[in-house]
Scaffold this active site. Structure first.
Site, PDB file in Angstrom:
ATOM      1  CG  HIS A   1      41.564  45.691  42.279  1.00 30.18           C
ATOM      2  ND1 HIS A   1      42.567  45.259  42.925  1.00 30.18           N
ATOM      3  CD2 HIS A   1      40.712  46.513  42.890  1.00 30.18           C
ATOM      4  CE1 HIS A   1      42.228  45.642  44.002  1.00 30.18           C
ATOM      5  NE2 HIS A   1      41.338  46.363  44.352  1.00 30.18           N
ATOM      6  NE  ARG A   2      40.182  41.408  34.704  1.00 27.51           N
ATOM      7  CZ  ARG A   2      40.267  40.986  33.417  1.00 27.51           C
ATOM      8  NH1 ARG A   2      39.173  40.280  33.140  1.00 27.51           N
ATOM      9  NH2 ARG A   2      40.974  41.529  32.747  1.00 27.51           N
TER      10      ARG A   2
END
Length: 504
Positions: free
Chosen positions: A475-476
């Protein structure tokens, strides 16, 4: 007696047989102190976190010391064996001159051998072991060079001069019958046992099944023992042991077992209450990688359940296509192609996070990883430049990758540089899961079991082939929109395979 000088002793250090590996376990020594070795001769078998390989020695000389016993994990760069390269016998017992060895006549060809062996004096007990090696070497057929090894410094064409291991029986399989008669007919000749030719995975299989390779009849090229030969030996011995109750096998579950099924004995609840298994090799590397990934990259997993009936029909059609003959055609092939098309439509998903530079690195190539459950644990080799392959080429690469992994022949290089991965948990009857990312990758797709289920199709409830896909992503660098688009594209292609043409 020749004095061994420190300058004449070469120390062979544990090499890095992969990229960045720090340690390896010594599985088996093939030489002992006092043995003569030649450049390129395999001296031991080691297991790293990624593969089991044989190590050849880069020197000619006499083994002086083995620094670590079998089963020891050694750091890369540490000396594991000392070899005296001075050319002298050193402190080892001197070998008897070849002319004095009574069994020297055994090197004659069958045409030259006498009809009846002449009486020969008994050889001195101290000289026999040293004389056995040149005798066995001379008895080998001309041109029977050693087979290539997995890593090392090249292959020596000459036969090895390793001292034969002690044994009560004579097992020289390649010596003509007339020569064997001479060897067996005189008590002066020492016992000789040639090391059977087999690759490391086959040796491990034989060890796990309790098969002595010396008793296996080889059918492979140049007398190499294959996996089929080992299984045939097991089947041949089965009638003699049918009376004994067989232990139930440990079920194989991808990513779940603490060690390989062959390494863990079936627990007996009437005796020991616990079994402790050392964490090493592939399991140790997998554990470290998964912990590092889980606590470094924030994982998000999304799911979608789809009707793949049309995809399964296309699989059956492709199996009959002449361009796909001889190739492994299955749902995984079309799922892999669907993921490659989805990555092409959403290239930002094919990226990695560079923590040091604080940058997102978008890859313009796809090295497609395929998680494979093997006897050594879970391996994830990848298909290099999978995005550039045609469907037949992709099918061929998938077949080679899976076969190589299951046979334990996956090289460390094959598991480097993956960008996205597919894991098929459906082969175990599992509906879906939340897969953990491989370190350095941004996405992994899990395939659930394909089952016949009631499904609304064209306004009516009908039995259809249904499966669930799960996509985990970092999710970065992958937000919910991008991850959802990729998963939706894969699902759309598998529901309507014609999109492979319109989108591909």
């Amino acid at each position: 007696m020749t004095t061994m000088t420190e300058a004449s002793v070469r120390e062979f250090k544990m090499p890095d047989v992969g990229e960045g590996l720090t340690e390896a376990e010594i599985l088996k020594w093939y030489v002992q102190p006092g043995d003569t070795v030649t450049d390129g001769q395999v001296v031991c078998e080691v297991e790293t976190a990624k593969a089991a390989v044989e190590l050849p020695i880069p020197y000619d000389g006499v083994v002086r010391a083995l620094h670590f016993p079998e089963g020891t994990t050694v750091d890369v760069g540490m000396s594991i064996i000392a070899v005296d390269v001075s050319g002298g016998a050193g402190d080892a017992p001197a070998a008897a001159p070849v002319a004095e060895v009574p069994a020297q006549a055994a090197v004659q060809t069958p045409a030259q051998a006498p009809a009846a062996p002449a009486p020969q004096p008994e050889a001195p007990q101290t000289a026999a072991p040293q004389a056995a090696a040149p005798q066995a070497e001379a008895a080998k057929p001309v041109g029977s060079g050693r087979q290539p090894v997995l890593v090392g410094y090249g292959v020596a064409a000459s036969s090895t001069k390793r001292r034969p291991r002690k044994g009560p029986e004579i097992a020289v399989s390649q010596v003509p019958e007339t020569i064997q008669a001479e060897l067996n007919g005189h008590g002066a000749a020492p016992a000789v046992r040639e090391r059977p030719l087999a690759k490391p995975p086959v040796r491990k299989l034989a060890k796990d099944l309790g098969v002595d390779l010396a008793t296996v009849v080889p059918t492979g090229p140049d007398g190499i023992i294959t996996r089929e030969d080992v299984h045939a030996a097991v089947a041949q011995a089965a009638p003699a042991t049918q009376a004994a109750p067989a232990a139930e096998p440990v079920p194989q579950v991808a990513q779940a077992p603490v060690t390989t099924p062959a390494a863990v004995p079936v627990p007996s609840y009437d005796t020991a209450r616990e079994t402790r298994v050392p964490v090493k090799g592939v399991r140790k590397a997998t554990a470290a990688a998964m912990v590092g990934s889980a606590f470094t990259a924030p994982h998000v997993t999304e799911f979608v359940t789809i009707d793949v009936t049309r995809t399964l029909k296309l699989v059956e059609e492709l199996k009959r296509d002449k361009d796909m003959q001889g190739l492994r055609v299955n749902p995984l092939l079309l799922i892999a192609r669907a993921l490659l098309v989805a990555v092409k439509r959403n290239p930002e998903i094919n990226a990695s996070w560079d923590e040091a530079a604080q940058e997102i690195v978008v890859k313009h190539y796809v090295n497609l990883g395929i998680a494979a459950a093997t006897p050594r644990g879970l391996l994830v080799p990848n298909i290099k430049d999978a995005h550039a392959k045609t469907l037949p080429q992709l099918a061929e690469s998938l077949g080679e990758l899976v076969s190589t992994a299951r046979e334990g022949r996956t090289s460390p290089a094959a598991m480097q540089g993956g960008t996205v991965t597919i894991t098929n948990v459906g082969v175990f009857g599992v509906d879906t899961g939340t897969p953990i990312l491989n370190p350095g990758e941004s996405a992994i797709l899990a395939i659930g079991a394909i089952k016949l289920q009631p499904w609304v199709h064209k306004g009516k409830v009908k039995p259809r082939q249904v499966t669930t896909l799960a996509l985990s992503f970092d999710h970065r660098l992958v937000d919910g929109e991008l991850g959802s688009k990729v998963l939706a594209d894969v699902a759309a292609i598998l529901e309507q395979p014609k999109k492979l043409i319109t989108w591909g």
